[in-house]
Design a protein around this motif. Structure first.
Motif, PDB file in Angstrom:
ATOM      1  N   ASP A   3       0.828  -1.199   0.000  1.00  0.00           N
ATOM      2  CA  ASP A   3       0.000   0.000   0.000  1.00  0.00           C
ATOM      3  C   ASP A   3       0.863   1.250   0.000  1.00  0.00           C
ATOM      4  OD1 ASP A   3       1.072  -0.136   2.484  1.00  0.00           O
ATOM      5  OD2 ASP A   3      -0.804   0.153   3.566  1.00  0.00           O
ATOM      6  N   GLN A   5       2.891   1.970   2.218  1.00  0.00           N
ATOM      7  CA  GLN A   5       3.045   2.468   3.585  1.00  0.00           C
ATOM      8  C   GLN A   5       3.865   1.487   4.420  1.00  0.00           C
ATOM      9  OE1 GLN A   5      -0.762   3.497   5.249  1.00  0.00           O
ATOM     10  NE2 GLN A   5      -1.461   4.495   3.412  1.00  0.00           N
ATOM     11  N   VAL A  11      -3.791  -2.747   3.913  1.00  0.00           N
ATOM     12  CA  VAL A  11      -4.051  -1.809   2.818  1.00  0.00           C
ATOM     13  C   VAL A  11      -5.028  -0.746   3.304  1.00  0.00           C
ATOM     14  CG1 VAL A  11      -4.989  -1.529   0.496  1.00  0.00           C
ATOM     15  CG2 VAL A  11      -3.677  -3.577   1.076  1.00  0.00           C
ATOM     16  N   THR A  12      -4.593   0.471   3.293  1.00  0.00           N
ATOM     17  CA  THR A  12      -5.511   1.546   3.675  1.00  0.00           C
ATOM     18  C   THR A  12      -5.867   2.353   2.441  1.00  0.00           C
ATOM     19  OG1 THR A  12      -3.551   2.785   4.315  1.00  0.00           O
ATOM     20  CG2 THR A  12      -4.856   1.797   6.087  1.00  0.00           C
ATOM     21  N   LYS A  13      -7.146   2.492   2.262  1.00  0.00           N
ATOM     22  CA  LYS A  13      -7.643   3.227   1.108  1.00  0.00           C
ATOM     23  C   LYS A  13      -8.102   4.601   1.568  1.00  0.00           C
ATOM     24  CE  LYS A  13      -9.739   0.837  -2.858  1.00  0.00           C
ATOM     25  NZ  LYS A  13     -10.939   0.042  -3.214  1.00  0.00           N
ATOM     26  N   THR A  14      -7.661   5.625   0.887  1.00  0.00           N
ATOM     27  CA  THR A  14      -8.171   6.955   1.205  1.00  0.00           C
ATOM     28  C   THR A  14      -9.249   7.305   0.196  1.00  0.00           C
ATOM     29  OG1 THR A  14      -6.327   7.861  -0.049  1.00  0.00           O
ATOM     30  CG2 THR A  14      -6.124   7.840   2.352  1.00  0.00           C
ATOM     31  N   LYS A  15     -10.437   7.648   0.723  1.00  0.00           N
ATOM     32  CA  LYS A  15     -11.581   7.964  -0.138  1.00  0.00           C
ATOM     33  C   LYS A  15     -11.358   9.325  -0.796  1.00  0.00           C
ATOM     34  CE  LYS A  15     -16.327   6.456   0.563  1.00  0.00           C
ATOM     35  NZ  LYS A  15     -17.263   6.343   1.682  1.00  0.00           N
TER      36      LYS A  15
END
Ligand code: TYC
Length: 102
Positions: A3, A5, A11-15
């Motif tokens: 991701d 990071q 996995v971090t998703k930014t909207k």
């Protein structure tokens, strides 16, 4: 999964948040004393309605007690409410106009 990071396996998703300004309903309230013609005039003058539209909306408020007469940004809604309240007070009618977040 990468991701970008670090190798944490998370996995971090930014909207992609698109900010739309909140809208406000301007409401007209019924009362027993304000003349119907005055309300029709207010709707024509401050809300750009035709005479026929204004008459229809006035009758809706008269029968149902309240109606939305427009939806605006916070600043425009505040201005409309102020204009209606001021105009009604100057003519010594108890007509009430308020706004609420949609
Ligand atoms: N009820 C009022 C009357 O009978 C008319 C009226 C309509 C007043 C709409 C306020 O927002 C209003 N004269």
């Amino acid at each position: 999964p990468d991701d970008g990071q670090g190798e944490t396996g998370v996995v971090t998703k930014t909207k992609p948040k698109t900010k739309r300004p909140p809208l406000y309903k301007v409401l007209l309230l019924n009362d027993d004393y304000t003349p119907m013609e005055f309300v029709v005039h207010v709707l024509e003058r401050f809300f750009g309605m035709t005479h026929a539209q204004a008459f229809e909306v006035m009758l809706t408020v008269h029968k149902k007690g309240v109606a939305v007469v427009g939806v605006f940004s916070h600043e425009i809604a505040e201005t409309k409410v102020g204009q209606v309240m001021d105009f009604a007070r100057r003519h010594q009618h108890p007509l009430q106009c308020t706004m609420e977040k949609e």
